[in-house]
Design a protein around this motif. Structure first.
Motif, short mmCIF file in Angstrom:
data_model
loop_
_atom_site.label_atom_id
_atom_site.label_comp_id
_atom_site.label_asym_id
_atom_site.label_seq_id
_atom_site.Cartn_x
_atom_site.Cartn_y
_atom_site.Cartn_z
N ASP A 179 51.81 50.56 75.31
CA ASP A 179 51.81 52.02 75.55
C ASP A 179 53.01 52.43 76.40
O ASP A 179 53.56 51.61 77.15
CB ASP A 179 50.52 52.39 76.28
CG ASP A 179 50.09 53.81 76.04
OD1 ASP A 179 50.88 54.60 75.49
OD2 ASP A 179 48.94 54.14 76.40
N ASP A 180 53.41 53.68 76.29
CA ASP A 180 54.45 54.27 77.15
C ASP A 180 55.73 53.44 77.14
O ASP A 180 56.39 53.30 78.17
CB ASP A 180 53.95 54.41 78.59
CG ASP A 180 52.69 55.25 78.67
OD1 ASP A 180 52.54 56.16 77.84
OD2 ASP A 180 51.86 55.00 79.55
N GLU A 236 54.53 59.33 70.64
CA GLU A 236 53.57 60.23 71.28
C GLU A 236 54.28 61.46 71.82
O GLU A 236 55.48 61.43 72.10
CB GLU A 236 52.78 59.51 72.39
CG GLU A 236 53.64 59.01 73.54
CD GLU A 236 52.84 58.41 74.71
OE1 GLU A 236 51.74 57.89 74.50
OE2 GLU A 236 53.35 58.48 75.83
#
Ligand code: C2E
Ligand code: MG
Ligand code: MG
Ligand code: MG
Length: 291
Positions: A179-180, A236
C-alpha cells in the motif's frame, strides 16, 4: 531505537497541546469498549478493473462511529492504535467482519475480492496469523479473494521473518499488496523481498499525474517496474475523469478514488453491486453515490 524515536514523535507531535494529548489518550482508552459495543464499522471502497470497466474488488476501511464525537476517521486513531498495541484486536475485528461479508457475497454468487489493511508490524503477530490462517483454510471465502494491503507506516522490524510469514499466507491463497507505494521506507528492497502480487501507487503521485509531468513519469515508471516484476498495479486517489483516462492509457490495472466511488457502508455497496455477478462502471455511467 526506532521505537523510541516513534514514540517521541507521538508524544511531541507538532504543536500537540495538552488538551489534544489528553483527548488522544482518552480515545485509546475508549477503543476497546468501542469494538465491543459495535461502534466500529467497515466501509468498502470499490476498485475498478480498467481492462473491462468492472468492479472486481473492494477495500475495507475502518470507521469509528463515536457516540459523542461522531464519525472518527482512521488517520486519527490507527497510528495511535499501532503505538498502543490496540491494532491487533482492531484488525482481528475487521478481519471477522470482512470475511462474514465476503461469505455472504459468495453465497449470492458475487465474484468480488476484498482487501484488508494490515500494519506491517502486525504481520508477525501470533494471534493475527492464527486468525488469518483459520480464515484461509476454512473454505468460507474463495481462494485468492482476500488481499492483505500492507502499509509501510513503520519499517518492518524483521524483513526475513515478515517475508517468510507472507509466503505462508500467500501459499494459503492470500494475495499481498504493498500500500501507499512511493511514500514509505525501503520500498525498493521490499519489492524484491516480499512475495507481493500487487502494488498500490500512493495517491500523492496519482492525483495530478494527468496534469504534472513529474508525477506522470513516476506513475509510468512504477507501472513498468511492477509489471516487470509480475505485479498488478492499483492507482489510488482518482478524483477526475482525466486522471482515469491517463491511467487506462498508461496500462494501469486497477483504479480507486472518489471519481469512481467513495467508501460505502455495506448496504450502499450492495445497492451499487446489485444482485448480479459484476457491475459495469464506465466514466459516462459511473454510479453517482454520495456518502
Ligand atoms: P489507505 O489504505 O491508503 O486508504 C486510502 C485512503 O484514501 C482512505 O482513507 C480513503 O477513504 C481515501 N481515499 C480514497 N479515494 C480517495 C480520493 O479519490 N481522494 C482522496 N483525497 N482520498 C481518497 P481513510 O478511510 O480515511 O483511511 C486512511 C488510512 O487509514 C488508510 O489509507 C489506511 O492506511 C488506514 N486504515 C484504514 N482502515 C484501516 C484498517 O482497518 N486497519 C489498518 N491497519 N489501517 C487502516
Ligand atoms: Mg489501503
Ligand atoms: Mg493506500
Ligand atoms: Mg494512503
Amino acid at each position: 531505537a526506532d521505537e523510541a524515536a516513534e514514540s517521541a514523535t507521538f508524544w511531541h507531535h507538532g504543536s500537540l497541546d495538552r488538551a489534544k494529548l489528553e483527548q488522544r489518550v482518552s480515545l485509546m482508552g475508549e477503543l476497546d469498549r468501542a469494538i465491543d459495543s459495535g461502534e466500529i464499522e467497515v466501509h468498502y471502497q470499490p476498485k475498478l478493473s480498467l481492462a473491462d470497466d468492472r468492479i472486481t474488488s473492494v477495500e475495507a476501511l475502518v470507521r469509528w462511529r463515536h457516540p459523542e464525537r461522531g464519525m472518527i476517521r482512521p488517520d486519527l486513531f490507527i497510528p495511535l492504535a499501532e503505538q498502543t498495541d490496540r491494532i491487533a484486536p482492531l484488525t482481528l475485528y475487521m478481519l471477522d467482519r470482512i470475511t462474514r461479508d465476503m461469505a455472504a457475497w459468495r453465497e449470492r454468487g458475487l465474484t468480488l475480492s476484498a482487501a484488508i489493511n494490515v500494519s506491517a508490524r502486525l504481520l508477525t503477530h501470533t494471534s493475527f496469523g492464527e486468525a488469518l490462517c483459520a480464515v484461509l483454510t476454512s473454505g468460507r471465502i474463495a481462494p485468492g479473494s482476500l488481499i492483505l494491503e500492507v502499509t509501510e507506516s513503520a519499517t518492518i522490524d524483521d524483513p526475513d521473518r515478515a517475508a517468510e510469514t507472507l509466503r505462508r499466507y500467500r501459499d494459503l491463497g492470500c494475495a499481498i499488496s504493498m500500500d501507499d507505494y512511493g511514500t514509505g521506507q525501503s520500498t525498493l528492497s521490499y519489492l524484491q523481498w516480499l512475495p507481493l502480487s500487487e502494488l498500490k501507487i500512493d495517491r500523492r503521485f496519482v492525483q495530478h499525474a494527468h496534469l504534472n509531468h513529474a508525477d506522470e513519469l513516476m506513475v509510468r515508471s512504477t507501472i513498468d517496474l511492477a509489471h516487470g516484476l509480475g505485479l498488478k498495479v492499483v492507482a489510488e486517489g482518482i478524483e477526475e475523469e482525466g486522471c482515469l483516462t491517463f491511467l487506462k492509457e498508461a496500462g494501469c490495472d486497477l483504479a480507486q478514488g472518489y471519481f469512481i466511488s467513495r467508501p460505502l457502508p455495506l448496504a450502499e455497496l450492495d445497492a451499487l453491486l446489485g444482485c448480479h455477478a459484476k457491475v459495469e462502471v464506465t466514466s459516462e455511467s459511473r454510479p453517482s453515490v454520495t456518502r
